[in-house]
Design an enzyme around this catalytic site. Structure first.
Site, PDB file in Angstrom:
ATOM      1  N   ASP A  61      17.973  15.984  42.403  1.00 30.61           N
ATOM      2  CA  ASP A  61      18.239  17.053  43.373  1.00 30.61           C
ATOM      3  C   ASP A  61      18.197  18.415  42.684  1.00 30.61           C
ATOM      4  OD1 ASP A  61      20.589  16.858  41.969  1.00 30.61           O
ATOM      5  OD2 ASP A  61      21.904  16.822  43.719  1.00 30.61           O
ATOM      6  N   SER A  62      17.986  18.397  41.351  1.00 29.09           N
ATOM      7  CA  SER A  62      17.706  19.651  40.634  1.00 29.09           C
ATOM      8  C   SER A  62      16.465  20.313  41.211  1.00 29.09           C
ATOM      9  CB  SER A  62      17.512  19.373  39.137  1.00 29.09           C
ATOM     10  OG  SER A  62      16.579  18.333  38.941  1.00 29.09           O
ATOM     11  N   ASP A 100      17.416  10.747  43.714  1.00 27.27           N
ATOM     12  CA  ASP A 100      18.785  11.272  43.725  1.00 27.27           C
ATOM     13  C   ASP A 100      19.265  11.371  45.172  1.00 27.27           C
ATOM     14  OD1 ASP A 100      20.759  12.106  42.041  1.00 27.27           O
ATOM     15  OD2 ASP A 100      19.825  14.018  41.518  1.00 27.27           O
ATOM     16  N   LYS A 130      20.250   7.345  42.700  1.00 29.41           N
ATOM     17  CA  LYS A 130      21.313   7.817  41.795  1.00 29.41           C
ATOM     18  C   LYS A 130      22.391   8.499  42.633  1.00 29.41           C
ATOM     19  CE  LYS A 130      20.806  11.483  38.880  1.00 29.41           C
ATOM     20  NZ  LYS A 130      21.863  12.400  39.373  1.00 29.41           N
ATOM     21  N   GLU A 132      26.223  10.615  42.200  1.00 28.62           N
ATOM     22  CA  GLU A 132      27.154  11.270  41.273  1.00 28.62           C
ATOM     23  C   GLU A 132      28.584  10.815  41.555  1.00 28.62           C
ATOM     24  OE1 GLU A 132      26.728  15.532  41.326  1.00 28.62           O
ATOM     25  OE2 GLU A 132      24.587  15.445  40.859  1.00 28.62           O
ATOM     26  N   GLU A 199      26.292  13.390  31.688  1.00 22.99           N
ATOM     27  CA  GLU A 199      25.826  14.783  31.611  1.00 22.99           C
ATOM     28  C   GLU A 199      26.883  15.699  31.012  1.00 22.99           C
ATOM     29  OE1 GLU A 199      23.950  16.376  35.125  1.00 22.99           O
ATOM     30  OE2 GLU A 199      23.871  18.396  34.279  1.00 22.99           O
TER      31      GLU A 199
HETATM   32  O1  KIV Z   1      19.121  16.289  39.463  1.00 21.93           O
HETATM   33  C1  KIV Z   1      18.852  16.064  38.272  1.00 21.93           C
HETATM   34  O2  KIV Z   1      17.847  16.530  37.740  1.00 21.93           O
HETATM   35  C2  KIV Z   1      19.767  15.228  37.515  1.00 21.93           C
HETATM   36  C3  KIV Z   1      19.530  15.125  36.041  1.00 21.93           C
HETATM   37  C4  KIV Z   1      19.991  16.354  35.376  1.00 21.93           C
HETATM   38  C5  KIV Z   1      20.160  13.919  35.473  1.00 21.93           C
HETATM   39  O3  KIV Z   1      20.687  14.699  38.044  1.00 21.93           O
END
Ligand code: KIV
Length: 297
Positions: A61-62, A100, A130, A132, A199
């Site tokens: 989600d970055s 994510d 993924k 969090e 992280e």
């Molecule tokens: O969203 C992302 O890019 C991430 C990585 C930094 C692990 O969660």
């Protein structure tokens, strides 16, 4: 299109990643290669990273911050994520594609979270999702796993908690905070995750978690002792502006290369050097003379 996840065709699967756990006792550490993971958000980048042999492509989600220009990852929607997951899927043959779950997509109810995760698998072609969070995600992770959706956990600095954490800060710095991250990591493993992102943690904390857990740890800003490493592709290619954290090693400066190319293009257009005659299409000699003759009538 992507290769199917059957052993023998070079496709990296969830069990492949789960088995890449370094152990300092009986197994020789050297015999287990560290897991490589990079974020990817589009088709051409996914193709390049996949060809380069990266094990996991994480559609993080970055994307919200480094591609879509948001200030944090919080505004990213499921539909935006799906758009990018599908593009990455189309560019990937071998790597494991992980999607994510964006902020808000697994916070209201477990049922809704499962439906959203299923969309990433069914519509997006992701092989895992993924999420969090640690102890408070035990039930969610277990339910996702029960629904045949492999889960990668993520503890330490969890950017979706930016408001609660008061910024993007290194986590687990005090004895008490380090113990909490350890408890979170244990919880993620016990719930059934096949791997976990650590992280922005002190190296010592990440090393302890890596030694204790049976699932591979994938570090970002968590030191060299993790079972694998992940970086945000735009950081490592020099495509992000402003502050980048000290762990984000820059392997190329594409930002500079793109800016130089764009400046040269503008200069060439303004000066008439682009396009040249060779870069133009031409009529055949016959069509040309007829066309020009008719113009004159
Ligand atoms: O969203 C992302 O890019 C991430 C990585 C930094 C692990 O969660």
């Amino acid at each position: 299109m992507s290769a199917s996840p059957h052993a023998g065709n070079g496709k990296i699967t969830v069990p492949d990643i789960a088995s890449r756990k370094s152990r300092s006792t009986s197994d020789s550490i050297a015999s287990i290669s560290k897991i490589t993971c990079l974020t990817a958000y589009d088709f051409p980048t996914a193709r390049l990273l996949d060809d380069a042999g990266v094990d996991i492509l994480l559609v993080g989600d970055s994307v919200g911050m480094v591609v879509l220009g948001y200030d944090s990852t919080l505004p990213v929607t499921v539909d935006e994520m799906l758009h990018h997951v599908k593009a990455v899927r189309r560019g990937t043959k071998h790597a494991l594609v992980v999607a994510d779950m964006p902020y808000g997509s697994y916070h209201a109810s477990t049922e809704e979270s499962i439906r959203t995760a299923l969309r990433f698998v069914k519509e997006g072609g992701a092989e895992a999702v993924k999420v969090e969070g640690g102890e408070r995600r035990i039930e969610l992770i277990a339910r996702l796993v029960e629904a045949e959706i492999p889960v990668m956990g993520h503890v330490g600095l969890t950017p979706q908690s930016v408001n609660a954490l008061g910024g993007f800060k290194v986590q687990g710095r005090s004895e008490e905070a380090a113990q909490q991250v350890l408890r979170d990591a244990r919880a993620v493993e016990s719930a059934g995750a096949f791997s976990i992102v650590l992280e922005s943690l002190p190296r010592e904390v990440a090393a302890r978690i890596t030694a204790e857990l049976n699932i591979p740890t994938i570090g970002i800003g968590a030191g060299p002792d993790c079972d694998g490493q992940v970086l945000v592709i735009n950081d490592m290619l020099g495509l992000t502006n402003g502050h980048t954290p000290k762990f984000a090693r820059r392997y190329a400066n594409l930002g500079e290369i793109i800016a130089r190319a764009a400046t040269e293009f503008c200069d060439d257009v303004h000066s008439g050097r682009f396009p040249s005659d060779d870069e133009s299409y031409h009529l055949s000699a016959e069509a040309r003379s007829r066309f020009l003759a008719r113009q004159r009538v």
